[in-house]
Design a protein around this motif. Structure first.
Motif, PDB file in Angstrom:
ATOM      1  N   ARG B  20       0.798  -1.558   0.045  1.00 17.55           N
ATOM      2  CA  ARG B  20       0.075  -0.103  -0.113  1.00 17.55           C
ATOM      3  C   ARG B  20       0.782   0.956   0.334  1.00 17.55           C
ATOM      4  O   ARG B  20       0.097   2.345  -0.785  1.00 17.55           O
ATOM      5  CB  ARG B  20      -0.705   0.034   1.316  1.00 17.55           C
ATOM      6  N   VAL B  21       1.960   1.211   0.287  1.00 19.96           N
ATOM      7  CA  VAL B  21       2.384   2.559   0.687  1.00 19.96           C
ATOM      8  C   VAL B  21       3.492   2.561  -0.710  1.00 19.96           C
ATOM      9  O   VAL B  21       3.434   4.050  -0.960  1.00 19.96           O
ATOM     10  CB  VAL B  21       3.440   1.692   2.176  1.00 19.96           C
ATOM     11  N   ARG B  24       1.261   3.858  -3.268  1.00 23.32           N
ATOM     12  CA  ARG B  24       0.699   5.348  -2.673  1.00 23.32           C
ATOM     13  C   ARG B  24       2.091   6.426  -3.652  1.00 23.32           C
ATOM     14  O   ARG B  24       1.452   7.427  -4.376  1.00 23.32           O
ATOM     15  CB  ARG B  24       0.976   5.420  -1.399  1.00 23.32           C
ATOM     16  N   LYS B  25       3.255   5.894  -3.748  1.00 24.12           N
ATOM     17  CA  LYS B  25       4.132   6.448  -4.300  1.00 24.12           C
ATOM     18  C   LYS B  25       4.613   6.440  -5.974  1.00 24.12           C
ATOM     19  O   LYS B  25       4.955   7.067  -6.210  1.00 24.12           O
ATOM     20  CB  LYS B  25       5.597   7.478  -2.899  1.00 24.12           C
ATOM     21  N   PRO B 108       8.647  -0.327  14.455  1.00 20.55           N
ATOM     22  CA  PRO B 108       7.858  -0.391  13.643  1.00 20.55           C
ATOM     23  C   PRO B 108       8.299   0.935  12.951  1.00 20.55           C
ATOM     24  O   PRO B 108       8.847   1.401  13.728  1.00 20.55           O
ATOM     25  CB  PRO B 108       6.396   0.081  14.454  1.00 20.55           C
ATOM     26  N   PHE B 109       7.832   1.253  11.808  1.00 18.75           N
ATOM     27  CA  PHE B 109       8.594   2.538  11.102  1.00 18.75           C
ATOM     28  C   PHE B 109       7.782   3.142  10.377  1.00 18.75           C
ATOM     29  O   PHE B 109       6.681   2.749  10.511  1.00 18.75           O
ATOM     30  CB  PHE B 109       9.172   2.057   9.757  1.00 18.75           C
ATOM     31  N   ASP B 110       7.993   4.443  10.407  1.00 21.75           N
ATOM     32  CA  ASP B 110       7.250   5.763  10.237  1.00 21.75           C
ATOM     33  C   ASP B 110       7.566   5.840   8.674  1.00 21.75           C
ATOM     34  O   ASP B 110       8.672   5.533   8.319  1.00 21.75           O
ATOM     35  CB  ASP B 110       8.115   7.343  10.509  1.00 21.75           C
ATOM     36  N   ILE B 111       6.552   5.877   8.430  1.00 23.32           N
ATOM     37  CA  ILE B 111       5.970   5.679   6.455  1.00 23.32           C
ATOM     38  C   ILE B 111       6.574   6.248   5.343  1.00 23.32           C
ATOM     39  O   ILE B 111       7.291   5.704   4.722  1.00 23.32           O
ATOM     40  CB  ILE B 111       4.737   4.707   6.581  1.00 23.32           C
ATOM     41  N   HIS B 112       6.902   7.336   6.103  1.00 24.05           N
ATOM     42  CA  HIS B 112       7.607   8.527   5.722  1.00 24.05           C
ATOM     43  C   HIS B 112       8.417   7.907   5.146  1.00 24.05           C
ATOM     44  O   HIS B 112       9.509   8.508   4.654  1.00 24.05           O
ATOM     45  CB  HIS B 112       7.016  10.395   6.428  1.00 24.05           C
ATOM     46  N   ARG B 113       9.153   8.118   6.685  1.00 22.64           N
ATOM     47  CA  ARG B 113      10.882   7.135   6.724  1.00 22.64           C
ATOM     48  C   ARG B 113      10.810   6.385   5.691  1.00 22.64           C
ATOM     49  O   ARG B 113      12.169   6.292   4.880  1.00 22.64           O
ATOM     50  CB  ARG B 113      11.595   7.228   8.191  1.00 22.64           C
ATOM     51  N   ALA B 116      11.727   7.520   2.133  1.00 20.05           N
ATOM     52  CA  ALA B 116      12.755   8.380   1.925  1.00 20.05           C
ATOM     53  C   ALA B 116      14.099   7.449   1.975  1.00 20.05           C
ATOM     54  O   ALA B 116      14.941   7.582   1.209  1.00 20.05           O
ATOM     55  CB  ALA B 116      13.370   9.567   3.290  1.00 20.05           C
ATOM     56  N   ILE B 117      13.596   6.656   2.608  1.00 20.74           N
ATOM     57  CA  ILE B 117      15.029   5.365   2.484  1.00 20.74           C
ATOM     58  C   ILE B 117      14.807   4.750   0.778  1.00 20.74           C
ATOM     59  O   ILE B 117      16.153   4.588   0.289  1.00 20.74           O
ATOM     60  CB  ILE B 117      15.241   4.215   3.526  1.00 20.74           C
ATOM     61  N   ASP B 119      13.056   6.004  -1.424  1.00 27.00           N
ATOM     62  CA  ASP B 119      12.504   6.284  -2.594  1.00 27.00           C
ATOM     63  C   ASP B 119      14.670   6.181  -3.686  1.00 27.00           C
ATOM     64  O   ASP B 119      14.217   6.539  -5.173  1.00 27.00           O
ATOM     65  CB  ASP B 119      12.689   8.002  -2.521  1.00 27.00           C
TER      66      ASP B 119
END
Lengths: 662, 123
Positions: B20-21, B24-25, B108-113, B116-117, B119
């Motif tokens: 899903r994450v 999305r991007k 658990p990780f931040d989905i934005h982080r 960023a990793i 990308d």
């Protein structure tokens, strides 16, 4: 065999005595035998002397009588008075010689024969005296002849008596001479044999000493060396003496050593197995708790990004908050478990205190502002440093300050004070103006989940923060204590070992720093790189380097807030971030970038002089794509920038992370 | 870019979340999944993904073992691997990085982080 056994069992003292005594006894025996023999010889000699004295004096008396008679006969024949001279001499001498004869006879114990012989001698002398008187009176030959004949008879008797008297002693002397000669030869024999025996006994003593002591001492010493070197011992025959006991002790020591080693190995293996089991359990627990939480938080974040009603948004935020709380709890619990199992690795190094205090105050400023609380800091010692783990020290201070805010009264103050204690340690005190903690509860607050009734209030917290902070402080060879006055507030003091003062950061020459962006970008296709750095020299280096690279538009900001603002205004393709920034630490800049959806996706590379593995690991965990240490390796920076200028070629980023050499 | 990303993870929820994450991007990304280390290695060889997301605890092996197998195989050695670790133990993380992991994230990780990793590898 039995003798050898007996000899080995004797004590060293007894062996030494025996070894010395054997030749000594031999020598004493020989000397005494010799002395006894010499004494016997002396006695023999004395007996001979006495015997010969009797014989000699008897001869002398006889000689005197003969001399007197001969003289008188000459006088009788010639009437010449000259012939009377030997007679007169003999008369004088015989008295002395008779006395000598008498005493010799007394010594010899033969007085009877001597008295008869002496009487005969006296008679002879009397007859001679009468004859002389007759000659003087002019008696005729006829008158003199019978007297002379009678004298001759007496003389003959005297001669035979004296001979008899001499005969006994002569025989004795002859007999004793043989005895003395025999004794002398016996003494010679005894002396030679004794000398030989003495030498032999000495040799035997040396042999006994060598076999019984020095050889075994050498063997024991060699075994002691082997024991020291951990080698197996050479077997040594057992014995009851000191050396035997020493050899036995060495064998016991070896056995003890082996058994201790075995015990230790077993204990170590057991401990190792237990530690491994504990580690495995910790690892599993961590994994099993984090995996479902990842789904909870991940989907909640996804939901947050979608269009939601106000109610649903609120619900999602509650899920997120609860999940974050749970995560904080898991992290702290696992940290405590790691500290307890000794598996927690701290990166202890000299840490300047003032920047950490400033960062803490900045991090806590929003929370303080929410409750109208003022944070003030008194750390007027720019170079002051402690030995500790920078991140954990900040974690402790953040925990203490956040507690001081949460448990304060609205509008109160929190004061952070640095001091050098009398012990030479550095103390960092966080004081609040809250209601205070009763003395009875002061130690209880360091127990996990002991929140002193706060769980019934709206105050957030995991209940592990303080125990963890104390554990961190202790792991850094420091301490964390609390003091409180009811109604006035509480003071939490963390004490850490002081490190030599660190150089003060050089003052910034802001005038020299160009304030805005750089190069020409005629085509407008250049990638945008934002460099957040406060040191003009570093900015200059990077600016010059970037000028050699076409296709890069470099922006820079000399502080965290300025950098964040630039990043929000126009999203850069890459951020180069320094960590030691005045005001806002680089770590916090990164956190704030990630917290906003529009900047969360910007790749960030760290350019920092801070090269401690713990910091690098920490920044990696926060998702930085590269960590370049200063002094900058421009080739490395070049590769990083090249990748981003060439990213339209769809090549994946190699993902290299600079790891400084340890 | 229309890239292939391989996710080696035995947790269905996590696979679903990653999908899903990422979608999305990067809507064009093709996400392949493998729920065991062994299957992950063969899938990596067959599909040549641009990026591998690897859980460090799998039913048949550890993430480190999978990482070493991938690094040892010329067909997969060049593919960047990001570890999604359920263990925050620094020693384990250091070991995985030393074994060649391009990066890691602790769950658990931040989905934005997370984005960023990953990308930079997805263009």
């Amino acid at each position: 065999m039995r003798l050898q056994r007996w000899w080995l069992d004797q004590s060293v003292r007894a062996k030494g005595t025996i070894v010395l005594a054997v030749p000594l006894i031999a020598l004493i025996g020989i000397t005494s035998a010799s002395l006894v023999l010499q004494h016997t010889e002396e006695q023999e000699r004395q007996v001979s002397l006495t015997a010969s004295a009797l014989s000699d004096s008897a001869q002398q008396v006889l000689a005197d009588a003969v001399s007197a008679e001969t003289g008188l006969w000459g006088y009788a024949a010639t009437a010449n008075p000259l012939f009377l001279q030997p007679y007169n001499l003999a008369v004088l001498r015989i008295a002395v010689d008779r006395a000598a004869l008498r005493s010799a006879a007394v010594a010899e114990g033969d007085s009877g024969a001597e008295r008869v012989a002496e009487a005969t001698a006296v008679q002879e002398m009397t007859e001679l005296a009468d004859l002389r008187t007759a000659i003087n009176a002019g008696a005729s030959a006829t008158v003199l002849t019978p007297a002379l004949e009678s004298g001759k008879v007496t003389m003959n008797a005297l001669q035979s008596q004296m001979a008899a008297l001499s005969q006994g002693p002569a025989a004795i002397v002859a007999a004793h001479r043989i005895g003395v000669t025999q004794l002398e030869s016996t003494i010679d024999t005894v002396s030679i044999v004794g000398l030989a025996l003495g030498v032999l006994a000495g040799l035997i003593g040396i042999a006994l000493f060598t076999s019984g002591i020095s050889g075994r001492v050498a063997a024991a010493a060699a075994n002691a060396d082997r024991l020291g070197a951990g080698q197996p011992l050479e077997p040594v025959p057992g014995a009851a003496d000191e050396l035997g006991r020493l050899a036995g002790s060495l064998v016991s020591a070896e056995r003890l050593l082996i058994s201790r080693t075995t015990e230790l190995t077993t204990a170590r293996d057991t401990a190792l197995t237990a530690t491994q089991a504990k580690d495995a359990f910790l690892s599993s627990t961590s994994h099993e708790l984090r995996t479902p939480l990842n789904a909870v938080l991940g989907f909640a974040q996804l939901l947050q990004l979608s269009e939601l009603s106000e109610e649903d948004r609120d619900a999602v935020e509650r899920i997120l908050a609860a999940g974050q709380h749970l995560l904080a709890l898991i992290n702290e619990l696992i940290d405590i478990a790691r500290i307890e199992s000794g598996k927690f690795s701290l990166s202890v190094e000299p840490v300047a205190v003032q920047p950490v205090v400033q960062e803490t105050c900045q991090l806590m400023a929003p929370l303080a502002a929410d409750r109208s609380i003022t944070i003030s800091q008194h750390c007027p010692w720019p170079g002051l440093a402690v030995d500790g783990d920078r991140l954990r020290l900040r974690q402790i201070l953040v925990n203490l300050v956040s507690n001081a805010i949460k448990y304060n009264r609205v509008g109160g103050t929190v004061t952070l004070t640095c001091q050098v204690a009398s012990t030479g340690q550095v103390s960092l005190a966080v004081a609040d103006t809250g209601p205070g903690i009763p003395a009875a509860d002061l130690e209880r607050i360091f127990d996990p989940f002991e929140r002193l009734g706060a769980s019934q209030t709206a105050i957030e917290g995991t209940g592990i923060g303080l125990p963890l902070a104390r554990a961190f402080a202790e792991a850094m060879s420091g301490d964390l204590t609390a003091a409180s006055t009811a109604g006035e507030g509480s003071v939490f003091t963390v004490t850490l070992p002081r490190a030599p003062d660190m150089a003060e950061p050089s003052g910034l020459d802001m005038a020299r720093v160009p304030q805005q962006i750089v190069p020409d970008d005629p085509s407008g296709t250049a990638i945008r790189v934002l460099y957040i750095e406060d040191n003009p020299a570093n900015i200059e280096v990077v600016v010059r380097f970037v000028k050699t690279k076409p296709g890069i538009r470099l922006q820079y900001a000399i502080s965290g807030p300025a950098g964040l603002e630039l990043a929000t205004q126009e999203i850069p393709d890459l951020i180069l971030l320094d960590l030691h920034l005045p005001g806002l630490h680089g770590d916090e800049v990164l956190r704030r970038l990630r917290s906003k959806p529009e900047t969360a996706g910007i790749p960030v590379a760290i350019l920092s002089a801070e090269a401690s593995p713990a910091i690098i690991r920490y920044m990696r965990a926060n998702g930085v794509i590269a960590y370049l240490t200063k002094p900058l390796d421009l080739a490395e920076l070049g590769r990083l920038l090249d990748f981003f200028t060439a990213r339209h070629d769809h090549e994946p980023y190699p993902g290299s992370l600079t790891v400084p050499a340890p | 870019m229309t890239g292939v990303v391989l996710c080696i993870d035995d947790d269905q929820d996590n696979i679903f979340l990653l999908q899903r994450v990422l979608k999305r991007k990067h809507p064009d990304i093709e996400l392949h999944t493998a729920m065991t280390g062994g299957h992950g290695v063969t899938t990596a060889i067959d599909n040549q993904p641009a990026l591998i997301l690897l859980d460090n605890r799998l039913p048949d092996s550890s993430g480190e073992q999978v990482l070493r197998q991938l690094a040892a195989n010329p067909a997969t050695a060049a593919i960047p691997v990001i570890i999604l670790s359920g263990d925050s133990d620094p020693a384990i993380i250091d070991r995985l990085l030393a074994a060649g992991a391009a990066n890691f994230l602790v769950k658990p990780f931040d989905i934005h982080r997370f984005l960023a990793i990953v990308d930079p590898y997805l263009g």
